[in-house]
Design a protein around this motif. Structure first.
Motif, PDB file in Angstrom:
ATOM      1  N   MET A  40       0.829  -1.209   0.000  1.00 48.13           N
ATOM      2  CA  MET A  40       0.000   0.000   0.000  1.00 48.13           C
ATOM      3  C   MET A  40       0.863   1.259   0.000  1.00 48.13           C
ATOM      4  N   ASP A  41       2.074   1.151  -0.576  1.00 47.57           N
ATOM      5  CA  ASP A  41       3.028   2.251  -0.656  1.00 47.57           C
ATOM      6  C   ASP A  41       2.358   3.520  -1.187  1.00 47.57           C
ATOM      7  N   GLY A  42       2.593   4.632  -0.494  1.00 45.87           N
ATOM      8  CA  GLY A  42       2.058   5.917  -0.920  1.00 45.87           C
ATOM      9  C   GLY A  42       0.747   6.305  -0.269  1.00 45.87           C
ATOM     10  N   LEU A  43       0.086   5.373   0.392  1.00 41.69           N
ATOM     11  CA  LEU A  43      -1.178   5.674   1.059  1.00 41.69           C
ATOM     12  C   LEU A  43      -0.931   6.658   2.200  1.00 41.69           C
ATOM     13  N   THR A  44      -1.689   7.741   2.223  1.00 45.74           N
ATOM     14  CA  THR A  44      -1.638   8.698   3.331  1.00 45.74           C
ATOM     15  C   THR A  44      -2.949   8.606   4.082  1.00 45.74           C
ATOM     16  N   HIS A  45      -2.854   8.577   5.408  1.00 45.96           N
ATOM     17  CA  HIS A  45      -4.053   8.450   6.233  1.00 45.96           C
ATOM     18  C   HIS A  45      -4.074   9.571   7.263  1.00 45.96           C
ATOM     19  N   TYR A  46      -5.234  10.170   7.434  1.00 45.95           N
ATOM     20  CA  TYR A  46      -5.448  11.228   8.415  1.00 45.95           C
ATOM     21  C   TYR A  46      -6.443  10.716   9.454  1.00 45.95           C
ATOM     22  N   SER A  47      -6.135  10.919  10.715  1.00 51.24           N
ATOM     23  CA  SER A  47      -7.057  10.539  11.779  1.00 51.24           C
ATOM     24  C   SER A  47      -7.418  11.778  12.580  1.00 51.24           C
ATOM     25  N   HIS A  48      -8.702  11.965  12.823  1.00 44.49           N
ATOM     26  CA  HIS A  48      -9.169  13.084  13.639  1.00 44.49           C
ATOM     27  C   HIS A  48      -9.624  12.601  15.009  1.00 44.49           C
ATOM     28  N   GLU A  49      -9.131  11.458  15.408  1.00 44.35           N
ATOM     29  CA  GLU A  49      -9.441  10.882  16.716  1.00 44.35           C
ATOM     30  C   GLU A  49      -8.203  10.987  17.597  1.00 44.35           C
ATOM     31  N   ASP A  50      -8.345  10.653  18.860  1.00 44.60           N
ATOM     32  CA  ASP A  50      -7.203  10.673  19.773  1.00 44.60           C
ATOM     33  C   ASP A  50      -6.323   9.440  19.632  1.00 44.60           C
ATOM     34  N   GLU A  51      -6.747   8.485  18.788  1.00 45.49           N
ATOM     35  CA  GLU A  51      -5.914   7.322  18.533  1.00 45.49           C
ATOM     36  C   GLU A  51      -6.136   6.816  17.121  1.00 45.49           C
ATOM     37  N   LEU A  52      -5.116   6.143  16.605  1.00 52.91           N
ATOM     38  CA  LEU A  52      -5.148   5.546  15.279  1.00 52.91           C
ATOM     39  C   LEU A  52      -4.667   4.116  15.424  1.00 52.91           C
ATOM     40  N   VAL A  53      -5.568   3.144  15.227  1.00 47.71           N
ATOM     41  CA  VAL A  53      -5.206   1.733  15.311  1.00 47.71           C
ATOM     42  C   VAL A  53      -4.845   1.246  13.912  1.00 47.71           C
ATOM     43  N   ILE A  54      -3.704   0.568  13.814  1.00 47.85           N
ATOM     44  CA  ILE A  54      -3.208   0.014  12.561  1.00 47.85           C
ATOM     45  C   ILE A  54      -3.376  -1.494  12.617  1.00 47.85           C
ATOM     46  N   GLY A  55      -3.943  -2.069  11.567  1.00 43.62           N
ATOM     47  CA  GLY A  55      -4.161  -3.511  11.535  1.00 43.62           C
ATOM     48  C   GLY A  55      -4.898  -3.897  10.277  1.00 43.62           C
ATOM     49  N   LEU A  56      -5.721  -4.925  10.383  1.00 43.09           N
ATOM     50  CA  LEU A  56      -6.488  -5.394   9.234  1.00 43.09           C
ATOM     51  C   LEU A  56      -7.769  -4.576   9.077  1.00 43.09           C
ATOM     52  N   GLU A  57      -8.168  -4.372   7.837  1.00 43.94           N
ATOM     53  CA  GLU A  57      -9.393  -3.624   7.514  1.00 43.94           C
ATOM     54  C   GLU A  57     -10.565  -4.199   8.298  1.00 43.94           C
ATOM     55  N   GLY A  58     -11.406  -3.337   8.811  1.00 35.65           N
ATOM     56  CA  GLY A  58     -12.570  -3.763   9.580  1.00 35.65           C
ATOM     57  C   GLY A  58     -12.291  -3.828  11.069  1.00 35.65           C
ATOM     58  N   SER A  59     -11.037  -4.013  11.440  1.00 37.41           N
ATOM     59  CA  SER A  59     -10.652  -4.066  12.848  1.00 37.41           C
ATOM     60  C   SER A  59      -9.817  -2.858  13.251  1.00 37.41           C
ATOM     61  N   ALA A  60      -9.446  -2.030  12.270  1.00 39.42           N
ATOM     62  CA  ALA A  60      -8.507  -0.943  12.530  1.00 39.42           C
ATOM     63  C   ALA A  60      -8.895   0.304  11.755  1.00 39.42           C
ATOM     64  N   ASP A  61      -8.361   1.436  12.200  1.00 35.10           N
ATOM     65  CA  ASP A  61      -8.594   2.693  11.500  1.00 35.10           C
ATOM     66  C   ASP A  61      -7.804   2.748  10.196  1.00 35.10           C
TER      67      ASP A  61
END
Length: 103
Positions: free
Chosen positions: A13-34
């Motif tokens: 997923m090289d190049g993907l940029t992600h923005y989170s407007h929450e106090d936490e950002l969980v990284i993992g598998l789709e559906g279980s993570a932000d």
């Protein structure tokens, strides 16, 4: 409101940029993570978390099988990070682009 920006530097997923407007950002598998990294076979369902704690951005591993790494150092406990920090989850390298209050 706080915001954290990250960019995927390597992996499927090289190049993907992600923005989170929450106090936490969980990284993992789709559906279980932000930030879902489904195409990395070494990613756990809930692999790692970036979270604001007392105004500081902290990275922690969530008990993943393959670990969360900063350089050659595997995270054993939460560590403070800032813009420019680079870390590895599974086979994916991620950079913290920025943090702070949203405009």
């Amino acid at each position: 409101m706080t915001v954290v920006r990250v960019e995927v530097l390597t992996g499927p997923m090289d190049g993907l940029t992600h923005y989170s407007h929450e106090d936490e950002l969980v990284i993992g598998l789709e559906g279980s993570a932000d930030l879902g990294l489904d195409f990395d076979p070494r990613i756990s369902r809930r692999h790692a978390r970036l979270a604001f704690r007392e105004g500081r951005l902290v990275l922690e591993d969530l008990g993943s099988r393959f670990g969360t790494w900063i350089g050659a150092q595997r995270l054993r406990e939460p560590v403070e990070v800032s813009a420019g920090a680079v870390f590895t989850v599974g086979d994916t390298l991620i950079e913290v682009l920025g943090q702070g209050d949203s405009p």
